[in-house]
Design a protein around this motif. Structure first.
Motif, PDB file in Angstrom:
ATOM      1  N   ASP A 143      49.800  51.139  43.538  1.00  0.00           N
ATOM      2  CA  ASP A 143      48.490  50.358  43.537  1.00  0.00           C
ATOM      3  C   ASP A 143      47.338  51.502  43.705  1.00  0.00           C
ATOM      4  O   ASP A 143      47.476  52.121  44.622  1.00  0.00           O
ATOM      5  CB  ASP A 143      48.660  49.558  44.927  1.00  0.00           C
ATOM      6  CG  ASP A 143      49.473  48.315  44.640  1.00  0.00           C
ATOM      7  OD1 ASP A 143      48.707  47.239  44.263  1.00  0.00           O
ATOM      8  OD2 ASP A 143      50.619  48.165  45.071  1.00  0.00           O
ATOM      9  N   HIS A 169      49.301  48.851  39.263  1.00  0.00           N
ATOM     10  CA  HIS A 169      48.169  47.863  39.722  1.00  0.00           C
ATOM     11  C   HIS A 169      47.079  48.389  39.959  1.00  0.00           C
ATOM     12  O   HIS A 169      46.741  49.138  41.093  1.00  0.00           O
ATOM     13  CB  HIS A 169      48.751  47.117  40.678  1.00  0.00           C
ATOM     14  CG  HIS A 169      49.774  46.030  40.360  1.00  0.00           C
ATOM     15  ND1 HIS A 169      49.822  44.768  39.898  1.00  0.00           N
ATOM     16  CD2 HIS A 169      51.172  46.708  40.552  1.00  0.00           C
ATOM     17  CE1 HIS A 169      51.224  44.394  39.783  1.00  0.00           C
ATOM     18  NE2 HIS A 169      52.056  45.405  40.090  1.00  0.00           N
ATOM     19  N   ILE A 219      55.109  46.431  34.398  1.00  0.00           N
ATOM     20  CA  ILE A 219      53.814  45.816  34.636  1.00  0.00           C
ATOM     21  C   ILE A 219      52.557  46.660  34.744  1.00  0.00           C
ATOM     22  O   ILE A 219      52.712  47.780  35.266  1.00  0.00           O
ATOM     23  CB  ILE A 219      54.133  45.256  36.108  1.00  0.00           C
ATOM     24  CG1 ILE A 219      55.129  44.208  36.083  1.00  0.00           C
ATOM     25  CG2 ILE A 219      52.520  44.218  36.185  1.00  0.00           C
ATOM     26  CD1 ILE A 219      55.447  43.489  37.436  1.00  0.00           C
ATOM     27  N   ASN A 235      48.761  45.807  35.387  1.00  0.00           N
ATOM     28  CA  ASN A 235      47.765  45.049  35.870  1.00  0.00           C
ATOM     29  C   ASN A 235      46.494  45.778  36.388  1.00  0.00           C
ATOM     30  O   ASN A 235      46.319  46.158  37.476  1.00  0.00           O
ATOM     31  CB  ASN A 235      48.262  44.057  37.029  1.00  0.00           C
ATOM     32  CG  ASN A 235      47.205  43.118  37.395  1.00  0.00           C
ATOM     33  OD1 ASN A 235      46.724  42.303  36.646  1.00  0.00           O
ATOM     34  ND2 ASN A 235      47.538  42.510  38.671  1.00  0.00           N
ATOM     35  N   LYS A 255      42.441  46.307  36.246  1.00  0.00           N
ATOM     36  CA  LYS A 255      41.224  45.650  36.415  1.00  0.00           C
ATOM     37  C   LYS A 255      39.961  46.491  36.738  1.00  0.00           C
ATOM     38  O   LYS A 255      39.823  47.497  37.494  1.00  0.00           O
ATOM     39  CB  LYS A 255      40.964  44.583  37.560  1.00  0.00           C
ATOM     40  CG  LYS A 255      39.587  43.786  37.761  1.00  0.00           C
ATOM     41  CD  LYS A 255      39.800  42.744  38.966  1.00  0.00           C
ATOM     42  CE  LYS A 255      40.465  41.574  38.681  1.00  0.00           C
ATOM     43  NZ  LYS A 255      40.389  40.749  39.775  1.00  0.00           N
ATOM     44  N   ASN A 283      54.889  43.306  30.862  1.00  0.00           N
ATOM     45  CA  ASN A 283      53.668  42.415  31.119  1.00  0.00           C
ATOM     46  C   ASN A 283      52.402  43.389  31.401  1.00  0.00           C
ATOM     47  O   ASN A 283      52.513  44.130  32.120  1.00  0.00           O
ATOM     48  CB  ASN A 283      54.239  41.736  32.492  1.00  0.00           C
ATOM     49  CG  ASN A 283      55.337  40.826  32.241  1.00  0.00           C
ATOM     50  OD1 ASN A 283      55.321  39.787  31.804  1.00  0.00           O
ATOM     51  ND2 ASN A 283      56.539  41.527  32.743  1.00  0.00           N
ATOM     52  N   SER A 284      51.592  42.934  30.434  1.00  0.00           N
ATOM     53  CA  SER A 284      50.218  43.701  30.347  1.00  0.00           C
ATOM     54  C   SER A 284      49.152  42.873  30.684  1.00  0.00           C
ATOM     55  O   SER A 284      49.008  41.815  29.992  1.00  0.00           O
ATOM     56  CB  SER A 284      50.210  44.500  29.140  1.00  0.00           C
ATOM     57  OG  SER A 284      48.895  45.071  28.991  1.00  0.00           O
ATOM     58  N   ASN A 285      48.291  43.051  31.500  1.00  0.00           N
ATOM     59  CA  ASN A 285      46.993  42.335  31.857  1.00  0.00           C
ATOM     60  C   ASN A 285      45.857  43.168  32.176  1.00  0.00           C
ATOM     61  O   ASN A 285      45.264  43.303  33.151  1.00  0.00           O
ATOM     62  CB  ASN A 285      47.341  41.399  33.144  1.00  0.00           C
ATOM     63  CG  ASN A 285      46.380  40.377  33.305  1.00  0.00           C
ATOM     64  OD1 ASN A 285      45.606  40.117  32.539  1.00  0.00           O
ATOM     65  ND2 ASN A 285      46.237  40.051  34.687  1.00  0.00           N
ATOM     66  N   GLN A 317      41.898  43.467  32.436  1.00  0.00           N
ATOM     67  CA  GLN A 317      40.834  42.779  32.685  1.00  0.00           C
ATOM     68  C   GLN A 317      39.524  43.422  32.841  1.00  0.00           C
ATOM     69  O   GLN A 317      39.428  44.594  33.371  1.00  0.00           O
ATOM     70  CB  GLN A 317      41.146  42.181  33.928  1.00  0.00           C
ATOM     71  CG  GLN A 317      42.450  41.178  34.009  1.00  0.00           C
ATOM     72  CD  GLN A 317      42.859  41.111  35.622  1.00  0.00           C
ATOM     73  OE1 GLN A 317      42.138  40.418  36.392  1.00  0.00           O
ATOM     74  NE2 GLN A 317      43.930  41.630  36.161  1.00  0.00           N
TER      75      GLN A 317
END
Length: 292
Positions: A126, A155, A182, A184, A186, A214-216, A218
């Motif tokens: 994180d 993240h 993952i 994530n 932003k 899993n790719s996000n 933003q």
């Protein structure tokens, strides 16, 4: 963060004086080799005074099969300060790693982060980066390598609060077996952060039918004079490239290794110290040799 604070068992503080430049990297080595079940919760505080500069290395090693490492790092960069932060996670394949990094930057400061995550049963990174001062810059980079049933996640939140700041997120994953990854990420551009320049990229290499990514990526933009981009790609090795290399007499295994090295190599360029870069590349090549 709250769990780390509740169970904190060790702490370290690094404070640089104004204009202090430390040429040699400072390395924190975490070794866990006990067979008993352990929970480790170190907290690290870094305070860089105006125009100071140094390189900080976190290195996690060990072969214990029953431990949970929950690390918290807080970095404060004053005006014109520069920090290169390198995190190498190469402990047990059965370890659980939670890593939290919070960075606050003042005017004209520079923060560069590189993360290498090797096999871990469960790993979460994180990062929260606050660009609070005009002209501040941050570059966040990571390479995660997973196999078997492991899960590695990143993240990231980058907050642009001031004008004329720049940021980048560049994270890559290579996945074997039944592993999962993952991303994530932003980037938030707040109303007063005009002239922001932000880039975000996530690229992933899937090397088995059962691996999952899993790719996000933003973007949240509340200013009207900015330059921002983001993107994500996930796929297998290029069969045409493999065919071309094999037609030149290169074996299938070596062709695959060459393509994987080519996939990862740009990330290593952010590491300024040549000895550290050499070490990390060797760790990557050792992992490739073990998995292929």
């Amino acid at each position: 963060e709250l769990l780390n604070t509740s169970f904190m068992d060790s702490g370290m503080s690094i404070v640089l004086e104004e204009s202090q430049v430390i040429e040699k990297p400072i390395r924190f080595l975490f070794i866990v080799s006990e067979k008993e079940k352990l929970m480790i919760s170190p907290k690290i505080h870094i305070d860089c005074s105006p125009n100071s500069s140094f390189t900080f290395i976190e290195h996690q090693v060990g072969h214990s099969d029953n431990f949970f490492m929950n690390t918290s790092i807080n970095c404060y960069l004053d005006r014109g300060a520069s920090l290169d932060h390198i995190k190498i996670q190469s402990n047990s394949q059965k370890a659980v790693n939670i890593n939290k990094v919070h960075v606050k930057q003042s005017r004209d400061s520079q923060y560069t982060f590189f993360y290498l995550a090797l096999d871990s049963q469960l790993s979460r990174l994180d990062i929260k980066n606050d660009l609070n001062g005009k002209g501040s810059e941050c570059s966040l980079n990571g390479l995660s390598l997973s196999s078997e049933n492991e899960q590695l996640g990143s993240h990231i939140i980058t907050n642009h609060y001031s004008p004329y700041c720049s940021s980048s997120q560049n994270f890559k994953n290579i996945l074997y077996g039944n592993s999962s990854g993952i991303f994530n990420g932003k980037t938030v551009v707040h109303q007063d952060a005009q002239k922001t320049d932000s880039k975000q990229s996530n690229k992933n290499l899937i090397l088995s039918n059962n691996a999952l990514m899993n790719s996000n990526p933003q973007l949240e933009i509340y200013a009207d004079d900015v330059k921002c981009s983001h993107g994500s790609t996930t796929g297998a090795l290029d069969e045409d490239a493999i065919f071309y290399l094999r037609s030149r007499g290169i074996s299938l295994m070596n062709a695959q290794k060459l393509l994987m090295k080519g996939f990862a190599v740009e990330l290593f360029d952010v590491i300024k110290n040549e000895s550290i870069k050499t070490f990390i590349i060797q760790e990557f090549e050792n992992w490739l040799a073990e998995k292929t």
